[in-house]
Design an enzyme around this catalytic site. Structure first.
Site, PDB file in Angstrom:
ATOM      1  N   ASP A  50       0.906  -1.083  -0.121  1.00  0.00           N
ATOM      2  CA  ASP A  50       0.018  -0.078  -0.079  1.00  0.00           C
ATOM      3  C   ASP A  50       0.820   1.294  -0.026  1.00  0.00           C
ATOM      4  O   ASP A  50       0.593   2.343  -0.565  1.00  0.00           O
ATOM      5  CB  ASP A  50      -1.040  -0.157   1.195  1.00  0.00           C
ATOM      6  CG  ASP A  50      -2.302   0.798   0.803  1.00  0.00           C
ATOM      7  OD1 ASP A  50      -2.792   0.639  -0.399  1.00  0.00           O
ATOM      8  OD2 ASP A  50      -2.944   1.592   1.542  1.00  0.00           O
ATOM      9  N   GLU A  91      -0.077  10.746   5.597  1.00  0.00           N
ATOM     10  CA  GLU A  91      -0.258   9.173   5.337  1.00  0.00           C
ATOM     11  C   GLU A  91       1.234   8.770   4.753  1.00  0.00           C
ATOM     12  O   GLU A  91       1.419   7.315   5.392  1.00  0.00           O
ATOM     13  CB  GLU A  91      -1.225   8.906   4.247  1.00  0.00           C
ATOM     14  CG  GLU A  91      -1.764   7.706   4.217  1.00  0.00           C
ATOM     15  CD  GLU A  91      -3.092   7.527   3.402  1.00  0.00           C
ATOM     16  OE1 GLU A  91      -3.757   8.169   3.336  1.00  0.00           O
ATOM     17  OE2 GLU A  91      -2.736   6.572   2.214  1.00  0.00           O
ATOM     18  N   GLU A 143     -11.190   6.340  -2.414  1.00  0.00           N
ATOM     19  CA  GLU A 143     -11.223   6.698  -0.807  1.00  0.00           C
ATOM     20  C   GLU A 143     -12.371   5.874  -0.404  1.00  0.00           C
ATOM     21  O   GLU A 143     -12.340   5.627   0.866  1.00  0.00           O
ATOM     22  CB  GLU A 143     -11.324   7.951  -0.859  1.00  0.00           C
ATOM     23  CG  GLU A 143     -10.208   8.956  -1.680  1.00  0.00           C
ATOM     24  CD  GLU A 143      -9.007   9.035  -0.890  1.00  0.00           C
ATOM     25  OE1 GLU A 143      -8.540   7.630  -0.518  1.00  0.00           O
ATOM     26  OE2 GLU A 143      -8.390   9.888  -0.780  1.00  0.00           O
ATOM     27  N   GLU A 213      -9.512  -3.026  -6.465  1.00  0.00           N
ATOM     28  CA  GLU A 213      -9.360  -2.919  -4.937  1.00  0.00           C
ATOM     29  C   GLU A 213      -9.454  -4.347  -4.413  1.00  0.00           C
ATOM     30  O   GLU A 213      -8.767  -4.804  -3.634  1.00  0.00           O
ATOM     31  CB  GLU A 213     -10.578  -2.195  -4.131  1.00  0.00           C
ATOM     32  CG  GLU A 213     -10.451  -0.714  -4.442  1.00  0.00           C
ATOM     33  CD  GLU A 213      -9.124  -0.004  -3.664  1.00  0.00           C
ATOM     34  OE1 GLU A 213      -8.665  -0.532  -2.672  1.00  0.00           O
ATOM     35  OE2 GLU A 213      -8.706   1.100  -3.882  1.00  0.00           O
TER      36      GLU A 213
HETATM   37  C1  LIG Z   1      -5.180   0.301  -2.708  1.00  0.00           C
HETATM   38  C2  LIG Z   1      -5.858   1.357  -1.859  1.00  0.00           C
HETATM   39  N1  LIG Z   1      -6.924   2.142  -2.111  1.00  0.00           N
HETATM   40  C3  LIG Z   1      -7.302   3.147  -1.500  1.00  0.00           C
HETATM   41  C4  LIG Z   1      -6.431   3.723  -0.371  1.00  0.00           C
HETATM   42  C5  LIG Z   1      -7.209   4.858   0.303  1.00  0.00           C
HETATM   43  N2  LIG Z   1      -6.570   6.158  -0.254  1.00  0.00           N
HETATM   44  C6  LIG Z   1      -5.369   6.715   0.391  1.00  0.00           C
HETATM   45  O1  LIG Z   1      -4.859   6.341   1.015  1.00  0.00           O
HETATM   46  C7  LIG Z   1      -5.336   3.140  -0.390  1.00  0.00           C
HETATM   47  N3  LIG Z   1      -4.344   3.549   0.521  1.00  0.00           N
HETATM   48  N4  LIG Z   1      -4.868   1.978  -0.886  1.00  0.00           N
END
Ligand SMILES: Cc1ncc(CNC=O)c(N)n1
Length: 229
Positions: A50, A91, A143, A213
Site C-alpha cells: 500500500d 499518510e 477513497e 481494490e
Molecule cells: C489500494 C488502496 N486503495 C485506497 C486507498 C486509500 N487512499 C489513500 O490512502 C489506499 N491507501 N490503497
C-alpha cells in the site's frame, strides 16, 4: 451500513453493483482485522504494497486536482481534493513510521502484479482524454473503499487488535468519512449533468476500481516474492 436520504448516481451504482462493492469493502482480509484473526505477515505485505500504491495515488490525486482547476471552475472542489492530498502527505510519513514499527523495509519492496496493474490503471486515468467527471468518480470510489472497509473494523462489536487500531483510524475516522462524503457530492453533482457517454464511462471506471481494490486485498495473503500470475 449508513442510511442517508441521498439518491446520487454513486449510491445508485453502489446498489446496482452491490456484490462487487461488498467484495471490496468487506473483504476477508478486512474481516480478519475486524475479528483479530489477521495473519500479521499478511498485514505487513499489505502495508508495504500500500505504501507503493499510495505514492502512485498521490500522482493521480495531483492530476485530479489539475483537472478540477481546468474544468470545474469550482474552487471548493479543489479545496476538497487538496484536503485529500494533505492527508496523503501525512499518510506517507505514517507508512514510514508504521513500517519501522513492524520491521518492514520499504526500500526492499517490489510491487506485486495486482499493485502494478492498479497503478497502471491510475496512470491511464491521468491521460488528458479522461474527463474530470470520470476521474473524480474513480477518486471517490478509491477513497470510499478504504473508508468503508476500515470504519467497519472500528464499529461496535469489532475486536480489532489494539496494534491495528491506528491503521483503522487512519481511514475509518469521522473526518475521513466527511471528506469521502464531500468527494461523493462532487462526483454526484457532475454525474447529474453528464452526458450518457460520460455516465457510461464513469460507471465502467467505478467498477474497474472496485475490481482492482478486491485484487489489491487479495494480494495481502500472497507471500512476498512469490510468483503470481
Ligand atoms: C489500494 C488502496 N486503495 C485506497 C486507498 C486509500 N487512499 C489513500 O490512502 C489506499 N491507501 N490503497
Amino acid at each position: 451500513m449508513e442510511e442517508e436520504a441521498e439518491n446520487g448516481m454513486i449510491e445508485t451504482w453502489v446498489k446496482k453493483h452491490r456484490l462487487i462493492y461488498i467484495g471490496a469493502t468487506r473483504h476477508p482480509f478486512i474481516l480478519s482485522i475486524r475479528d483479530g484473526t489477521v495473519d500479521l505477515s499478511h498485514f505487513k505485505t499489505w502495508l508495504g504494497q500500500d505504501y507503493l500504491f499510495v505514492r502512485a495515488f498521490v500522482a493521480f490525486a495531483a492530476n485530479v486536482l489539475i483537472k478540477a482547476y481546468k474544468e470545474s471552475g469550482n474552487s471548493s472542489d479543489m479545496d476538497v481534493i487538496l484536503t485529500g492530498m494533505a492527508a496523503l502527505n501525512d499518510e506517507i510519513a505514517w507508512f514510514k513510521r508504521e513500517a519501522i514499527k513492524w520491521g518492514v523495509s520499504l526500500s526492499d519492496i517490489h510491487p506485486q502484479k495486482a499493485n502494478l496493474k492498479y497503478c497502471r490503471f491510475l496512470e491511464s486515468l491521468m491521460s488528458p482524454e479522461v474527463e474530470h467527471t470520470v476521474a473524480i468518480t474513480a477518486f471517490c470510489a478509491i477513497e470510499a473503499v478504504y473508508q468503508e472497509s476500515f470504519a467497519h473494523c472500528l464499529e461496535e462489536g469489532s475486536t480489532t487488535p489494539p496494534e491495528l487500531q491506528e491503521t483503522c483510524q487512519r481511514w475509518g475516522n469521522e473526518q475521513f468519512g466527511q471528506y469521502c462524503h464531500s468527494l461523493r457530492e462532487i462526483a454526484n453533482g457532475r454525474l447529474k449533468k453528464a452526458s450518457d457517454d460520460i455516465l457510461k464511462k464513469s460507471e465502467v471506471v467505478f467498477l474497474e476500481i472496485l475490481e482492482h481494490e478486491v485484487e489489491f486485498w487479495n494480494m495481502s495473503s500472497r507471500v512476498a516474492g512469490a510468483k503470481d500470475q
